[in-house]
Motif scaffolding. Sequence first.
Motif, short mmCIF file in Angstrom:
data_model
loop_
_atom_site.label_atom_id
_atom_site.label_comp_id
_atom_site.label_asym_id
_atom_site.label_seq_id
_atom_site.Cartn_x
_atom_site.Cartn_y
_atom_site.Cartn_z
N LEU A 58 0.81 -1.22 0.00
CA LEU A 58 0.00 0.00 0.00
C LEU A 58 0.84 1.26 0.00
O LEU A 58 0.41 2.31 -0.46
N GLY A 59 2.05 1.19 0.56
CA GLY A 59 2.90 2.37 0.62
C GLY A 59 3.48 2.54 2.00
O GLY A 59 3.19 1.77 2.92
N VAL A 60 4.31 3.58 2.11
CA VAL A 60 4.96 3.81 3.38
C VAL A 60 3.93 4.23 4.42
O VAL A 60 3.08 5.09 4.17
N ASP A 61 4.00 3.59 5.55
CA ASP A 61 3.08 3.92 6.64
C ASP A 61 3.81 4.85 7.60
O ASP A 61 4.70 4.43 8.33
N GLU A 62 3.43 6.15 7.58
CA GLU A 62 4.13 7.12 8.42
C GLU A 62 3.47 7.31 9.77
O GLU A 62 3.89 8.15 10.56
N SER A 63 2.42 6.54 10.01
CA SER A 63 1.75 6.66 11.31
C SER A 63 2.59 5.95 12.37
O SER A 63 3.42 5.10 12.08
N LEU A 64 2.35 6.33 13.63
CA LEU A 64 3.05 5.66 14.70
C LEU A 64 2.52 4.24 14.82
O LEU A 64 1.31 4.01 14.67
N PRO A 65 3.38 3.31 15.08
CA PRO A 65 2.90 1.93 15.25
C PRO A 65 1.92 1.85 16.41
O PRO A 65 2.06 2.56 17.41
N SER A 66 0.93 1.00 16.24
CA SER A 66 -0.04 0.84 17.32
C SER A 66 0.58 0.05 18.44
O SER A 66 1.54 -0.69 18.24
#
Lengths: 66, 469
Positions: A58-66
């Motif tokens: 899907l692409g780079v996930d820039e959110s903080l890991p859960s």
Amino acid sequence: MGTFTLNDPILGVLGGGQFTTRAFRMNGEFRDLQLRWYQSVASQDMEPHYLELFIDVLGVDESLPS
Amino acid sequence: MSDRLQKVIITCGGGWATDFGPVFTGAPQGNALILPFLLRADNVTYELDGAPHKVGGSSLYGPRLDEGGVAVSVQGLYDFWLQGTGGSETQNYITYAGTQLLRSTSLSGTWTAIKTGLESAKEPCFETFTARMIWASTSNVDVPQRWDGAAATTSDLGASAPNFAFHAKHKNLLFASGVASNPSRLYFSDTLDPTTWTGGSSGSIDVDPDDGDRITGIVSHKNELLVFKGPNRLSVHRITGSSPTGADAFARVPFVTGVGGINHNGLFRINDDLVFPSPRGIHSLAATAAFGDYVEAFLARPILSYYQDSLNHSVLNTNWGANFQSKGLAIWSFAPSGSSAKSVYLVYDYRFQPGRWASWGVNTPYVGANCLAVLQTTGRKHTLFAGTSGGYVHQLGVAARSIASGTAYTGDVLTPFLNFGSSAMKKNAHAGFWSLLPKGNYNFSFEYTRDSNAAQAVTVAQGGGNTLA
């Protein structure tokens, strides 16, 4: 994130010869994925040989890991 | 469906390893992701393509071994063959259980005592030499015994025999050690006469005496006798030569220091090599010859943290090993931390290079293995057997996947977390396909964990014409 729906409708039986291929639908997002398979019932065996996954990057996930 | 969809075929290219960390960061190569290690491979063996297969179950050989109605511990098993002179060989199973040596004739499942009144719970050793079964144990009271396969009872080995704990034939002599009063002395009998230990060709060799260790095991290997010392400083020595005196007299040659053995029963041959446990790991003699005590050369390198942290090291010297050659497995039984009962098998599949580890009984119980042996069944199959501390002898690896034809156990495989090349990339799995060899009209369980989410389980049907229920 979505959730896996591995008990979704059957996709069909594939393959032939020695191995039987069992298919299932998956729909869930992840960065890392861990797999486990086991057989804990008396008198019952298991011999899975390989697993094919179809993965959408899907692409780079820039959110903080859960 | 997205045009970015990638197919990944996941196969197992390595065995159980506790020491590579929890993640495999490899990206698929040509759509294939070959896992170099598994975090768990319990109660499984490997097919040659690397696929884990639930290990076979067990069936009981004979009734529970009792004394006075109380179960006794099966301390050792042995397959005793005699060729005789009439062209018909005879076989006896021998066991040391409780305070007795027992035999089972014609593999009938019925045990008959051939020696009573022994100390219980000692570590035995068996050998066949000059048409006798020769038994000794770690008891300082019981003396070595011999049995010819015909007498009603065993006899003391010989008046001059030292009270050794273990023995091995080599160069037509019986070598022995483990004498409490001379812990570094290697004894040998007269030529082809294990009843005579004074005069003739008999004698002894002191192996690095008073070095803080004792002789823990001996084995004849490639025309030499290998002598293992431990359990503290650890060393291995070679006894070269072919006779006590003369031009090719026995001589002791130090082999290595820092690697040694913990006991006699864990030491055995695989291929053209010797393998043996020590307090520091499990080793191969060939690797030790090449690399000394470098930890990289330890056979148990992938599972060293398990070996160090999860086994009961105070009873490590009671481990048993067996070369289950017909399956290509080197197997040891150990007691886990917090227990003195040997319930854990460390299984090294040497058909692979490098070998692959698996465990039996680590995550969920398998058959207890107070002792291990490879014995021939009535069908002349060389088969793995285990004796339990509860008085039972189990034949292992039977087709039925249950213990003693009834109890369940769990074949269990866990991969490391897989990031398919990047943990920064979010991914979405659309579909999965398990390719399996169906074993029956029933299911197995598949479980998956996404990141820190709870694991989710799926039932995979093996039989029938349809897939997931």
